[in-house]
Enzyme design. Structure first.
Site, short mmCIF file in Angstrom:
data_model
loop_
_atom_site.label_atom_id
_atom_site.label_comp_id
_atom_site.label_asym_id
_atom_site.label_seq_id
_atom_site.Cartn_x
_atom_site.Cartn_y
_atom_site.Cartn_z
N ASP A 157 0.59 -17.85 -4.57
CA ASP A 157 1.15 -16.76 -5.38
C ASP A 157 -0.01 -16.03 -6.03
O ASP A 157 -0.36 -16.28 -7.19
CB ASP A 157 2.10 -17.34 -6.42
CG ASP A 157 2.89 -16.25 -7.14
OD1 ASP A 157 2.77 -15.07 -6.75
OD2 ASP A 157 3.61 -16.59 -8.10
N GLU B 230 2.19 -10.46 0.36
CA GLU B 230 2.56 -9.05 0.32
C GLU B 230 4.08 -8.95 0.35
O GLU B 230 4.79 -9.91 0.68
CB GLU B 230 1.95 -8.28 1.49
CG GLU B 230 2.06 -6.77 1.33
CD GLU B 230 1.19 -6.01 2.32
OE1 GLU B 230 0.94 -4.82 2.08
OE2 GLU B 230 0.76 -6.59 3.34
N HIS C 106 1.38 -9.00 -3.69
CA HIS C 106 0.34 -8.03 -3.33
C HIS C 106 1.00 -6.65 -3.32
O HIS C 106 1.75 -6.32 -2.39
CB HIS C 106 -0.24 -8.36 -1.96
CG HIS C 106 -1.29 -7.37 -1.52
ND1 HIS C 106 -2.60 -7.42 -1.93
CD2 HIS C 106 -1.19 -6.28 -0.71
CE1 HIS C 106 -3.27 -6.42 -1.40
NE2 HIS C 106 -2.44 -5.71 -0.66
N ASP D 100 0.86 -1.19 0.00
CA ASP D 100 0.00 0.00 0.00
C ASP D 100 0.89 1.24 0.00
O ASP D 100 2.10 1.15 -0.18
CB ASP D 100 -0.93 -0.03 1.21
CG ASP D 100 -0.15 -0.05 2.51
OD1 ASP D 100 0.03 1.03 3.11
OD2 ASP D 100 0.30 -1.14 2.94
#
Length: 616
Positions: free
Chosen positions: A588, A597, A539, A191
């Site tokens: 995955d 992540e 991610h 993020d």
């Protein structure tokens, strides 16, 4: 059969079914490091084998000639892996070459290579992760491997005031009167948040790789011009330039003098309403900065539409800044004295603020970012005092060290049990600095600190004898970021090898990297671009090609968080609950944020371990 046996047997059967499915997709029953082996280093493989009789094996070269042979060692059932295995040791092979294959009965491995420096390029690519996750600067095509990895600057400027209003638990936060420009730094993970406690351990790990190389006179890690970053060629080692980008962000997160903030003081149960107390917050450090709500995948940083906020200062974040700012002060002292002084002043202010407010915890839960709560700050106080003492030699920090339960003179405990190193468990960092960086610590204290580190490392090796894959970690719990936890054990094993010269400890470092690069029950390299079965779909909001082909595939050298059988929260992981052995709880998949992540504090130990093995 009792209930526990039934559950273990059922989970094992499910794991074996999962393994069979993976095998159909190209999984090999001979599992090994998929990048290669050091010419003079250990060479081990694991074979999925239920029989309890040793199996004959041989290594053939590219011409089909046998160059090594022996018998496997049955290790039996590995409950954390969900398979029965044999261990193969072919360390007698000490000739460089490509195209080697390992044969066990009717099974033949993929080709593998033996070379003097098999991890050199991996080390470079792992380090490049940090430039490519910089905030506040464009990622330029000339500094990345592919044009599609370039992107505009995100969050420029990154100015924010304190969050105000209700959190997700209904606590109403009052906000604050100040706004800070906290531009720069590294995006923490998949993020666009930036977190001080995750930033602290990441900075320390990279700077320790530099400091270790300098102290041991083995050449600095990343001399100027060896990394592909904009600052290359400025006369300063590239690792210092990269880390400085994050350090300057951390310094900007410190609360100005004279600022007051209303914060929760003391401990609160998760379901307990918070009460707020107004304090003099000068010198404390904000916990994090991130969006007011989660953005969807995919999105580039420059396209982030959400409002960003600072989140309340607390003691843990403050002590993280103190520790790495003290580290900064000694390492930049002869390189940039003005920056070193800035770091030292921030460390002094932060230490005083933490002593003034020792019990402000990261509480509350917010949309748009992780909580990073920590209920025990004794290790952060110990780490900060250790770094301050190493840098300044001031006896007041020695007194604080000796009052800490984590200092070796406080107890005779030397067991590896409970020595867990992560963003919220940092006592080992303080001990490593005290044990390895020249300082004024009395010799008896230093000897005991070194002894404790070596005992921790030997404890890890002992754990490796308890399970089939020989990892210096017995499990059974594989937590969020388990790959990084294992490599952090590799870091401690490496430090212990430096202190003793015991090659078994260095072999333990190799074992941690072997696992990450393919010697695991999924036959999976958890690093992008490396191995026959590399991780491909992390991610990440920008490296999101699997969701939208307008976005890039990830660059090489990015490490997945790895198996997680504890906090299985994402839409992929929730379907796996109760169906996978701990080491097999991984997919995955870009949506598997609790397993796949990527993060700065996970790639940092990958840099440290590969640098250690590449420049011993």
């Amino acid at each position: 059969m009792n209930l526990r046996q039934f559950l273990v047997t059922t989970a094992a059967g499910m794991a074996l079914a999962s393994t069979a499915s993976a095998q159909d997709a190209g999984m090999s029953a001979i599992q090994m490091n998929q990048v290669g082996f050091e010419t003079l280093g250990p060479k081990r493989a694991t074979v999925v084998e239920t029989g309890q009789q040793p199996q004959a094996w041989r290594v053939i070269d590219a011409n089909g000639d046998t160059v090594a042979q022996g018998q496997s060692r049955p290790r039996g059932w590995d409950a954390t892996a969900g398979v029965s295995v044999h261990d193969l040791d072919f360390g007698t092979l000490r000739t460089q070459g490509n195209g080697y294959r390992l044969q066990v009965g009717e099974r033949t491995s993929r080709p593998f290579a033996v070379s003097d420096r098999p991890f050199q390029q991996l080390n470079r690519d792992a380090f490049a992760f940090f430039y490519q996750n910089r905030s506040g600067i464009p990622i330029l095509e000339e500094h990345v491997d592919r044009a599609d990895l370039a992107r505009p600057a995100g969050h420029t400027p990154d100015s924010a005031t304190c969050f105000s209003g209700p959190d997700v638990r209904g606590n109403v936060w009052p906000g604050c009167d100040h706004t800070l420009d906290v531009s720069g730094g590294w995006y923490d993970a998949g993020d666009h948040g930036k977190y001080v406690v995750n930033g602290g351990i990441s900075v320390w790990t990279l700077l320790n790789a530099y400091e270790r190389a300098r102290i041991r006179n083995i050449g600095t890690a990343y001399p100027d011009g060896t990394a592909d970053i904009p600052e290359a060629g400025n006369g300063v080692d590239d690792i210092l330039d990269e880390v400085r980008w994050q350090l300057e962000f951390l310094l900007r997160m410190q609360v100005p003098e004279g600022a007051s903030v209303e914060v929760p003081v003391g401990r609160f149960a998760p379901d307990q309403p918070l009460t707020f107390t107004r304090i003099d917050a000068g010198g404390l450090v904000h916990h994090k900065v991130h969006d007011v709500k989660w953005t969807a995948l995919p999105i580039a940083p420059a396209d982030d539409p959400e409002t960003r906020y600072l989140y309340a200062p607390n003691t843990a974040a403050t002590l993280n800044l103190v520790a790495v700012a003290a580290q900064c002060a000694r390492l930049w002292r002869d390189i940039d004295p003005a920056f070193a002084q800035t770091c030292q002043m921030a460390a002094d202010r932060g230490y005083a603020a933490a002593l003034r407010h020792p019990d402000i915890y990261a509480v509350g839960s917010f949309d748009g970012g992780g909580d990073y709560g920590d209920d025990d700050l004794t290790d952060e106080f110990y780490w900060a005092a250790a770094e301050m003492f190493v840098t300044t030699g001031d006896d007041r920090y020695l007194a604080d060290l000796r009052r800490s339960a984590h200092h070796p003179t406080a107890s005779g405990e030397t067991s590896a049990e409970g020595v867990y190193t992560s963003w919220n468990a940092v006592r080992a960092l303080g001990s490593i600095s005290l044990a390895t960086v020249p300082n004024r610590l009395p010799s008896s204290d230093r000897d005991e600190t070194r002894h404790r580190i070596v005992e921790w490392a030997r404890g890890y090796l002992a754990e490796g004898l308890t399970q089939g894959y020989g990892l210096p970690f017995a499990g059974p719990d594989y937590v969020w970021g388990s790959n990084a936890d294992l490599l952090n054990r590799g870091l401690i094993l490496g430090v212990a090898h430096d202190l003793t010269g015991d090659e078994a400890l260095r072999d333990g470092v190799v074992a941690t990297l072997d696992y990450v690069l393919g010697r695991n029950p999924l036959d999976q390299s958890y690093v992008t671009g490396y191995g026959d079965r590399p991780m491909r779909h992390p991610h990440h909001r920008f490296w999101a090609h699997s969701l939208d082909t307008a976005y890039p595939k990830p660059p090489a050298g990015v490490m997945s968080g790895g198996p997680n059988n504890q906090m299985m929260r994402d839409p992929v992981a929730v379907t796996m609950r109760g169906t996978c052995a701990p080491q097999a709880c991984w997919r995955d998949d870009i949506q598997a944020f609790s397993q796949n992540e990527v993060a700065i504090n996970w790639n940092a130990p990958l840099v440290w371990v590969t640098a250690y093995l590449d420049r011993p």
